[in-house]
Design a protein around this motif. Sequence first.
Motif, short mmCIF file in Angstrom:
data_model
loop_
_atom_site.label_atom_id
_atom_site.label_comp_id
_atom_site.label_asym_id
_atom_site.label_seq_id
_atom_site.Cartn_x
_atom_site.Cartn_y
_atom_site.Cartn_z
N VAL A 41 -66.79 -54.63 -62.69
CA VAL A 41 -68.06 -55.22 -63.13
C VAL A 41 -68.05 -55.41 -64.65
CG1 VAL A 41 -70.55 -54.85 -63.34
CG2 VAL A 41 -69.35 -54.22 -61.23
N SER A 42 -68.47 -56.61 -65.08
CA SER A 42 -68.73 -56.87 -66.49
C SER A 42 -70.21 -57.20 -66.63
CB SER A 42 -67.87 -58.04 -66.99
OG SER A 42 -68.28 -58.44 -68.29
N PHE A 43 -70.92 -56.43 -67.46
CA PHE A 43 -72.37 -56.60 -67.60
C PHE A 43 -72.70 -56.70 -69.09
CE2 PHE A 43 -76.72 -54.44 -66.57
CZ PHE A 43 -77.35 -55.67 -66.70
N SER A 44 -72.92 -57.92 -69.57
CA SER A 44 -73.14 -58.14 -71.01
C SER A 44 -74.62 -58.28 -71.33
CB SER A 44 -72.38 -59.39 -71.47
OG SER A 44 -72.80 -60.55 -70.77
N ARG A 45 -75.00 -57.72 -72.47
CA ARG A 45 -76.37 -57.76 -72.96
C ARG A 45 -76.38 -57.69 -74.49
NH1 ARG A 45 -78.34 -52.58 -69.98
NH2 ARG A 45 -76.09 -52.29 -69.83
N PRO A 46 -77.50 -58.03 -75.13
CA PRO A 46 -77.55 -57.95 -76.60
C PRO A 46 -77.55 -56.51 -77.10
CG PRO A 46 -79.30 -59.39 -75.72
CD PRO A 46 -78.72 -58.63 -74.56
N ARG A 47 -77.39 -56.37 -78.41
CA ARG A 47 -77.64 -55.07 -79.03
C ARG A 47 -79.08 -54.65 -78.74
NH1 ARG A 47 -74.69 -57.55 -83.40
NH2 ARG A 47 -72.68 -56.54 -83.70
N ARG A 48 -79.31 -53.35 -78.75
CA ARG A 48 -80.64 -52.77 -78.54
C ARG A 48 -81.08 -52.77 -77.07
NH1 ARG A 48 -80.32 -56.50 -82.25
NH2 ARG A 48 -80.82 -57.96 -80.59
N TYR A 300 -76.19 -69.21 -87.70
CA TYR A 300 -76.10 -70.00 -86.47
C TYR A 300 -77.12 -71.13 -86.44
CZ TYR A 300 -73.06 -66.27 -84.83
OH TYR A 300 -72.04 -65.37 -84.71
N ILE A 301 -78.34 -70.88 -86.90
CA ILE A 301 -79.35 -71.93 -86.82
C ILE A 301 -79.15 -73.01 -87.89
CG2 ILE A 301 -81.02 -70.39 -85.77
CD1 ILE A 301 -82.49 -70.22 -88.41
N GLU A 302 -78.24 -72.75 -88.84
CA GLU A 302 -77.95 -73.76 -89.85
C GLU A 302 -76.64 -74.51 -89.58
OE1 GLU A 302 -78.20 -72.07 -93.74
OE2 GLU A 302 -80.40 -72.01 -93.71
N ILE A 303 -76.04 -74.27 -88.43
CA ILE A 303 -74.83 -75.02 -88.07
C ILE A 303 -75.18 -76.50 -87.94
CG2 ILE A 303 -73.16 -75.44 -86.21
CD1 ILE A 303 -73.12 -72.44 -85.71
N ASN A 304 -74.38 -77.34 -88.52
CA ASN A 304 -74.66 -78.78 -88.58
C ASN A 304 -74.24 -79.46 -87.29
OD1 ASN A 304 -75.36 -81.32 -89.51
ND2 ASN A 304 -73.41 -81.61 -90.60
N MET A 305 -75.11 -79.44 -86.29
CA MET A 305 -74.85 -80.11 -85.01
C MET A 305 -76.07 -80.93 -84.64
SD MET A 305 -72.71 -77.61 -82.49
CE MET A 305 -70.93 -77.49 -82.72
N LEU A 344 -75.23 -69.00 -77.23
CA LEU A 344 -74.83 -67.79 -77.96
C LEU A 344 -76.07 -67.00 -78.37
CD1 LEU A 344 -72.86 -65.91 -79.40
CD2 LEU A 344 -72.98 -67.44 -81.39
N LEU A 345 -77.10 -67.69 -78.85
CA LEU A 345 -78.32 -67.00 -79.27
C LEU A 345 -79.02 -66.33 -78.10
CD1 LEU A 345 -79.78 -69.49 -81.92
CD2 LEU A 345 -78.41 -67.43 -82.30
N ILE A 346 -78.86 -66.86 -76.89
CA ILE A 346 -79.37 -66.18 -75.69
C ILE A 346 -78.65 -64.85 -75.51
CG2 ILE A 346 -79.54 -66.27 -73.18
CD1 ILE A 346 -79.74 -69.33 -73.42
N HIS A 347 -77.34 -64.87 -75.61
CA HIS A 347 -76.55 -63.64 -75.41
C HIS A 347 -76.79 -62.63 -76.53
CE1 HIS A 347 -74.44 -65.02 -71.89
NE2 HIS A 347 -74.09 -66.13 -72.50
N LEU A 348 -77.16 -63.12 -77.71
CA LEU A 348 -77.47 -62.21 -78.82
C LEU A 348 -78.90 -61.69 -78.76
CD1 LEU A 348 -75.74 -64.13 -81.77
CD2 LEU A 348 -74.89 -62.11 -80.56
#
Length: 530
Positions: A41-48, A300-305, A344-348
């Motif tokens: 099992v791999s179970f990923s979540r943010p810090r905290r 991340y929110i300033e990445i030019n996309m 990525l921001l969801i996973h963070l």
Amino acid sequence: MGLYLNPGYAGFEEIRRDIYVDKTGLISFMNSLIGKPKPLVSFSRPRRFGKSYDANMICAYYDKSCDSRFLFEDLKISKDDSFEKHLNKYNVITFDVTGFIADSKDNDTDIVLNIKNTLFEELRGVFPGCIADEEKNLGKALYAVVSNGNEKFVFVIDEWDALFREYKDDKQLQEDYILFLRSLFKNKDTTSRTIAAAYMTGILPIKKYGTESALTDFKEYSMTRPGRLAEYIGFTEDEVKRLCDEYQMEFGDMQSWYDGYSFNRIEHVYSPNSVMNALQEEEIANYWTQTETFESLRKYIEINMDGLKDAILLMLGGQRVQIDVSTFQNDITSFRNKDDVLTLLIHLGYLAYDQKKKEVYIPNQEVTEAFQSSIKGGNWKNVEQAISNAERLLDATLRRESDSVAQALEAVHEECSSVLTYNDESSLACAIYIAYYTARNYYKVIRELPTGKGFADYAFVPGRDTDKPAMIIELKYDKNADTAIRQIHENRYAGDLKGYFGNLLLVGINYDKDAKGTNAKRHSCVIEMV
């Protein structure tokens, strides 16, 4: 009993002495996999979000070197049919990858080799004579231990993805690490005979190469696909209510500050670290900043996309954005489009994800403040200025200064138009939300409150520690502000806020996109007290 091999129950015993929410149903889930072809099992979540707590719990339950029954006999797992069968029945190998990263930086050693050598050292010390001196393959070494009559192993790996985050550009190191994990968990000749179960946890899901996971035998659960493990991501609403009752905290405050994560199986999930800090400190506050810096979000929110800034601004404006999470490669460098950055921001933990609607949004007041702080000093000057003026706008509204409110909204709408389409209705709604940004310090702001015969655009419900009046804001587009007020009355939007009659503001706002001329008013406002 060692540092990495059969570490005992001390970690979980310490956790039980503090505020504790019973998450032993996760053990029941792990037990259900033992004896099946892929108990990994791999179970990923943010810090905290309690990853290390769960890792300590799992170690304490399976570890054969100790008797941890007393820590579990009053918890849910003790009622499960599998409780006795697996309690303290396995050799446990556990390690936190961040510890090896720190050690390797201090001693200039190879991280993957350091992990292998350390585990070999403990295995040879605990099981002398089982492993040949020339053996270099850890999977085969484990097989040799089990073949000599010893119990199978349970692996618990914490912060499994730390290497991908700390060495994001070192492709060779990442490849060596993945090959090491594959040698442990994908050897058909030895894995099923030596490993009873494996539990990996981290922030990111398992790295993808193309469309395939690097470790295909693992069952994966994450912030975008938590499946059966959704209730173990954080605290559920019922759990938080029980804690609030026990510690005499106001549940409504907990809800607005720390709720907001939602999944198919569980609609309300709270940030565990923040809830526990609030209970311990007896204060609702922003505890996010204790584990994160504002710069980590800003980069991340300033990445030019294309489209990224539009999406962030809409979410700052209280709206949701459509997203495709399938292209994300589960790392922090391979961004192909704005959706990869948002995923990525969801996973963070900075964004929440609605699986059914495939929408992303900012979950709660605590994370909203993290965004607010992150845009300061960056390339969000227009939004930063609007937020800095928000307190003055709220004061003008409370003083019923209609013209001042209309002028202020004009300025904010123009600021937002530098990113969003100015005449779009969502731009107006976004501008209103940003214009009243600081109102959330005093109010619970509800978008499209169901009441009367329809939905009020915005309801501002005062917190229990403020004497400010309740407010209903109704927006109109190419009509007039009086029409907005009339709609509030006719549809009885104020019905659910009748307890505030005599201290309730009705605010009607209209935007006229065709208004022309130097003195033309594109925004108009009417404010009534009822």
